[in-house]
Enzyme design. Structure first.
Site, PDB file in Angstrom:
ATOM      1  CE  LYS A 288      17.587  24.710  -4.398  1.00  0.00           C
ATOM      2  NZ  LYS A 288      18.065  23.968  -5.413  1.00  0.00           N
ATOM      3  CD  GLU A 376      22.063  11.876 -13.489  1.00  0.00           C
ATOM      4  OE1 GLU A 376      22.183  12.127 -12.162  1.00  0.00           O
ATOM      5  OE2 GLU A 376      21.152  11.173 -14.528  1.00  0.00           O
ATOM      6  NE  ARG A 404      19.466   8.542 -12.274  1.00  0.00           N
ATOM      7  CZ  ARG A 404      18.341   9.271 -11.007  1.00  0.00           C
ATOM      8  NH1 ARG A 404      18.520  10.490 -11.248  1.00  0.00           N
ATOM      9  NH2 ARG A 404      17.401   8.917 -11.950  1.00  0.00           N
TER      10      ARG A 404
END
Length: 634
Positions: A288, A376, A404
């Site tokens: 990244k 979640e 969610r």
């Protein structure tokens, strides 16, 4: 003005233009793309580190596949900026995430190259599988479907549901696993460790490269037998890695891991495996922030850094020392303070340690903070399990992601009346992330669930007091919603005070009209009232209701008996929310009033700065002021 030039990139307006360039030019194009992103995002902020990490992959995908006929499905979309630039949006990329500009995420209505709209994680495998199966049913055997998923998104349960289904349904889905050991914060959990072990197995990598060299020297890889050779190679991998390959254990062919920053090799491998039958995973290892040292060294901080100086890496900030704190920082500092007072308190978050400001607590109490990954539903049920054993979980989930976990909230927490405190961050219109991230539905979808206490603070001190109240032994399931960004109080850290459940407060008395507000939007209302009263001879009453459920019936009865004009104001959807609750109460008790509801209209709100968005739906200071004046003159 740009400090870079882009002689090759400026000739590319579509993937067809990309294919006109030679294979040897691909690394140069990648360099230009990386510079273009660094330059653009230094002035117009966006998702930075993730985009730099997939430059070579994106170029290779569009070079090998015939997009948009072939489908590329991106997971989350943080990594799709290069894709947008290569698919005709380079010249409008400066409008990325801006009001009425292009979206920061793939969006089907924006481009035929955006095969699937995303903004939440772990969806790419399921969506890509659906496309691949549909192609088979439509006899489009020459259409390829590629799902690009990061190792962070792979922690989500939906990704595994997709993998499981891909293993039993006939399809030719290619899954690109982009492995960089980080989502926004470093990835936690067994999947991350599994991938680390797999990519760092010395024996595996040493023999794999020797085997590849042996086959290439004998020209075996270029024969018609390469399918069988690959299958044998996969079996060898299982032996060399000394562990089960989770993908091949699900009958999904596995290739890799390979260097995700070697664009020429990526193109070669994608060209070789794209026509293999059946589902397959290509595991690439990337970094990244690749190509920009500050981002490489601190990927979390450079996930979405805001404006910055390219040469120094210094991030440009405009916040002064005397500005009110961020609501999430008030949460993070307060939960630590409460945890120091109450040893039952633990904190849970789905991969949002830094975003939720739980880093304050994890620095001092790492054993009492749990990052469960991008999961979640699991975060909620895990919190329920903690609560059954006498602990007091503070479960922090962004409003948009709490959607969610709705089933888990109802069945695993509310139905059992467990003392979990849900701290719902990023409520309201959040800004540049747009429709996928606005937190506008929670009031409506929580209101219908029994056993929930639902609250929203007017300011930072109120947030502290609601958190203090929520953890008291006599309280059960508690929801506290608060917005993104700065609050209104500089001096906010007051001694804790218990707030009576279901009790609002009058902020101002008046006789001509009553305003009932819920949450921080009440500060905008208060400003509008002040201005109206200065300009007109009226007296307007204003109540901060604090609670949606249980709602303050004493205040509502008083309003029903003493006013003919009432306005409700909420930072959530009008359908089924706070205003609806007031209308229902007045109707049920026979009060005949003029009631005007102010809230988010029944539409998806796109990206832009919050001030622009609230202005567009008449919920800024001027918009609310005009609505109040209209009601007064009715």
């Amino acid at each position: 003005m740009s400090i870079y030039s882009y002689p090759l990139l400026n000739s590319i307006n579509s993937p067809d233009d990309l294919k006109k360039h030679t294979l040897e030019e691909m690394p140069v194009i990648c360099d230009e793309l990386r510079c273009f992103i660094i330059d653009s995002l230094s002035k117009n902020p966006g998702h930075f580190a993730a985009s730099l990490g997939v430059v070579e992959l994106t170029v290779a995908l569009h070079y090998v596949f015939q997009t948009p006929y072939d489908r590329i499905v991106w997971d989350v979309g943080h990594q799709a900026y290069v894709h947008k630039i290569l698919t005709g949006r380079r010249d409008v990329f400066h409008t990325n995430r801006q009001f009425q500009g292009i979206s920061g995420f793939p969006k089907r209505s924006e481009s035929p190259y955006d095969a699937f709209g995303v903004g939440h994680a772990s969806t790419s495998i399921s969506a890509g599988l659906g496309m691949s199966v549909a192609s088979s049913l439509k006899h489009e055997s020459n259409r390829h479907v590629v799902a690009v998923i990061g190792d962070g998104s792979l922690t989500g349960g939906l990704a595994f549901e997709g993998l499981n289904n891909a293993s039993i349904n006939p399809n030719n889905l290619l899954i690109i696993l982009n492995d960089n050991q980080i989502a926004i914060d470093p990835v936690k959990g067994g999947i991350s460790q599994y991938l680390v072990n797999f990519t760092t197995s010395r024996t595996y990598n040493k023999i794999r490269f020797k085997a590849a060299a042996f086959l290439e020297q004998r020209n075996i890889l270029n024969t018609k037998k390469k399918h069988k050779i690959t299958s044998i190679g996969n079996q060898i991998k299982l032996l060399l890695a000394r562990q089960n390959n989770i993908f091949e254990g699900m009958h999904i062919r596995y290739f890799g891991p390979i260097d995700g920053h070697d664009v020429i090799n990526l193109i070669r491998i994608l060209s070789e495996i794209k026509d293999f039958n059946g589902p397959k995973v290509l595991h690439i290892v990337t970094k990244k922030g690749k190509g920009y040292k500050p981002a490489e060294n601190a990927a979390t901080e450079w996930h979405a850094p805001g404006k910055f100086n390219i040469e120094t890496g210094e991030r440009i900030r405009h916040n002064g020392d005397k500005e009110p704190p961020l609501f999430q920082d008030v949460f993070g500092k307060t939960v630590l303070e409460l945890a120091e007072m109450n040893d039952r308190i633990v904190a849970v978050t789905p991969a949002m340690i830094s975003g939720s400001s739980l880093h304050f607590m994890i620095e001092k109490m790492p054993h009492r903070v749990f990052d469960v990954g991008i999961a979640e539903g699991h975060a909620v049920t895990f919190s329920a399990g903690l609560a059954t054993e006498g602990l007091q979980p503070f479960c922090n989930i962004y409003s948009t992601f709490m959607q969610r976990a709705y089933d888990n909230v109802i069945h695993d927490v509310a139905l059992q009346n467990l003392p979990v405190v849900f701290c719902v961050d990023r409520a309201g219109l959040v800004g540049a992330d747009g429709a996928t991230h606005h937190g506008v539905f929670d009031l409506a979808y929580f209101r219908c669930v029994p056993n929930l206490t639902i609250s929203s603070p007017l300011n930072e001190t109120e947030l502290r007091n609601l958190m203090y109240t929520a953890q008291l032994p006599e309280n059960s399931t508690f929801v506290i919603r608060y917005p993104r960004g700065n609050g209104v109080l500089v001096d906010w850290q007051k001694p804790f005070e218990e707030i009576a459940i279901g009790k609002g407060r009058w902020l101002k008395e008046g006789k001509d009209m009553a305003i009932l507000s819920l949450g921080p939007i009440g500060n905008v209302v208060a400003g509008a009232i002040t201005e109206i009263e200065k300009q007109h001879k009226v007296a307007i009453a204003h109540a901060d209701m604090r609670f949606l459920k249980p709602i303050d019936e004493e205040i509502l009865h008083y309003v029903g008996k003493n006013f003919k004009k009432v306005v409700t104001v909420e930072d959530g959807v009008l359908s089924g929310g706070f205003g609806s609750a007031v209308v229902e109460f007045m109707s049920d008790h026979g009060y005949s009033l003029i009631i005007k509801r102010i809230g988010i209209p029944d539409q998806f709100i796109e990206q832009g700065q919050p001030a622009e968005l609230y202005h567009s739906i008449h919920m800024d200071h001027e918009g609310i002021k005009q609505i109040l004046l209209n009601v007064l003159t009715q």
